[in-house]
Write a protein that holds these residues in place. Sequence first.
Motif, short mmCIF file in Angstrom:
data_model
loop_
_atom_site.label_atom_id
_atom_site.label_comp_id
_atom_site.label_asym_id
_atom_site.label_seq_id
_atom_site.Cartn_x
_atom_site.Cartn_y
_atom_site.Cartn_z
N PHE A 48 45.85 5.28 -1.91
CA PHE A 48 45.73 4.81 -3.29
C PHE A 48 46.06 3.32 -3.34
CE2 PHE A 48 46.95 9.25 -3.48
CZ PHE A 48 46.03 9.77 -4.37
N LYS A 49 45.31 2.58 -4.15
CA LYS A 49 45.56 1.16 -4.32
C LYS A 49 45.41 0.82 -5.80
CE LYS A 49 42.55 -1.74 -2.54
NZ LYS A 49 41.80 -2.63 -1.63
N PHE A 50 46.38 0.07 -6.33
CA PHE A 50 46.30 -0.38 -7.72
C PHE A 50 46.82 -1.80 -7.77
CE2 PHE A 50 48.17 -0.38 -12.17
CZ PHE A 50 46.94 -0.43 -12.82
N CYS A 51 46.04 -2.70 -8.37
CA CYS A 51 46.48 -4.09 -8.48
C CYS A 51 45.70 -4.81 -9.57
CB CYS A 51 46.35 -4.82 -7.15
SG CYS A 51 44.72 -4.85 -6.42
N LEU A 52 46.15 -6.00 -9.84
CA LEU A 52 45.44 -6.93 -10.71
C LEU A 52 44.86 -8.01 -9.82
CD1 LEU A 52 48.01 -7.33 -13.64
CD2 LEU A 52 46.06 -5.77 -13.49
N LEU A 53 43.64 -8.40 -10.11
CA LEU A 53 42.98 -9.46 -9.34
C LEU A 53 42.78 -10.67 -10.23
CD1 LEU A 53 40.14 -7.31 -7.69
CD2 LEU A 53 42.40 -7.84 -6.75
N ASN A 54 42.90 -11.86 -9.63
CA ASN A 54 42.62 -13.08 -10.38
C ASN A 54 41.10 -13.32 -10.39
OD1 ASN A 54 42.02 -14.21 -7.86
ND2 ASN A 54 43.99 -15.25 -7.70
N GLU A 55 40.68 -14.42 -10.97
CA GLU A 55 39.25 -14.71 -11.08
C GLU A 55 38.59 -14.95 -9.73
OE1 GLU A 55 39.17 -17.89 -13.98
OE2 GLU A 55 39.17 -16.46 -15.64
N GLN A 56 39.39 -15.20 -8.70
CA GLN A 56 38.85 -15.37 -7.34
C GLN A 56 38.80 -14.03 -6.59
OE1 GLN A 56 41.42 -17.59 -8.55
NE2 GLN A 56 39.66 -18.77 -9.23
N GLY A 57 39.22 -12.94 -7.25
CA GLY A 57 39.19 -11.63 -6.61
C GLY A 57 40.38 -11.34 -5.72
N GLU A 58 41.45 -12.14 -5.86
CA GLU A 58 42.64 -11.96 -5.03
C GLU A 58 43.74 -11.27 -5.83
OE1 GLU A 58 43.15 -16.12 -4.73
OE2 GLU A 58 42.05 -16.28 -2.83
N PRO A 59 44.53 -10.39 -5.18
CA PRO A 59 45.66 -9.76 -5.88
C PRO A 59 46.63 -10.83 -6.41
CG PRO A 59 45.28 -8.68 -3.78
CD PRO A 59 44.42 -9.92 -3.80
N ALA A 60 47.11 -10.63 -7.64
CA ALA A 60 48.02 -11.60 -8.25
C ALA A 60 48.84 -10.93 -9.35
CB ALA A 60 47.23 -12.77 -8.84
N THR A 61 49.98 -11.53 -9.66
CA THR A 61 50.79 -11.09 -10.79
C THR A 61 51.16 -12.27 -11.69
OG1 THR A 61 52.79 -11.24 -9.45
CG2 THR A 61 51.76 -9.06 -9.63
#
Length: 192
Positions: A48-61
């Motif tokens: 399972f994977k859950f994250c937020l991505l920035n506009e460049q498609g990279e995980p970020a918080t």
Amino acid sequence: METKILKLCLIILFFSLFGMGCEKDYDILELKIGEAKCLFKEVEGVEFKFCLLNEQGEPATVFDKDENFIFLFSARNTRKDTLYFDRGIIGLPDFCEVRNHSGEKIGSPFKKPVLQELIGQGAYPFQPHSEYVFEVPWRDSRQEWIKWHGIFNGTNQPALQKGEYYTKFAYRFNFGHLKTDLLSFKINFEIK
């Protein structure tokens, strides 16, 4: 005599409560502000994977003001047998929901989807080495779309104001003959 019985009862009570506290039927996964990665949990060959991505498609918080971000949830079957994907998370009221640091609901990028109930779990074979992915931006201009036999209506959210927020959900997945304990995902994030 009564004090011995009382002490014995207290000892039994203590060990009973201690033993109950050690039982674990859930996993809590949490990202703190500043951690640029995805939450990841493997359960018996399902990743399972859950994250937020920035506009460049990279995980970020941490995001800039007016920057859009994307919710990403995925499940990958690394087993050698076929499972059946559980799409029930899309019907959860808090899936992809944003709350401020006080817990006040800010919104969601979509209204609760209308699920086509005639479609059973067998409609989603989860083949070995396959993956189910759900991605949706916070600010999504789509009026309506279909994913996993759910009809989604977009809410066209405005950019979030500067501040600290979080998104979280918890779910017990049922993949046919594989069922998980309660998995809880929480991402704390900030708009600068």
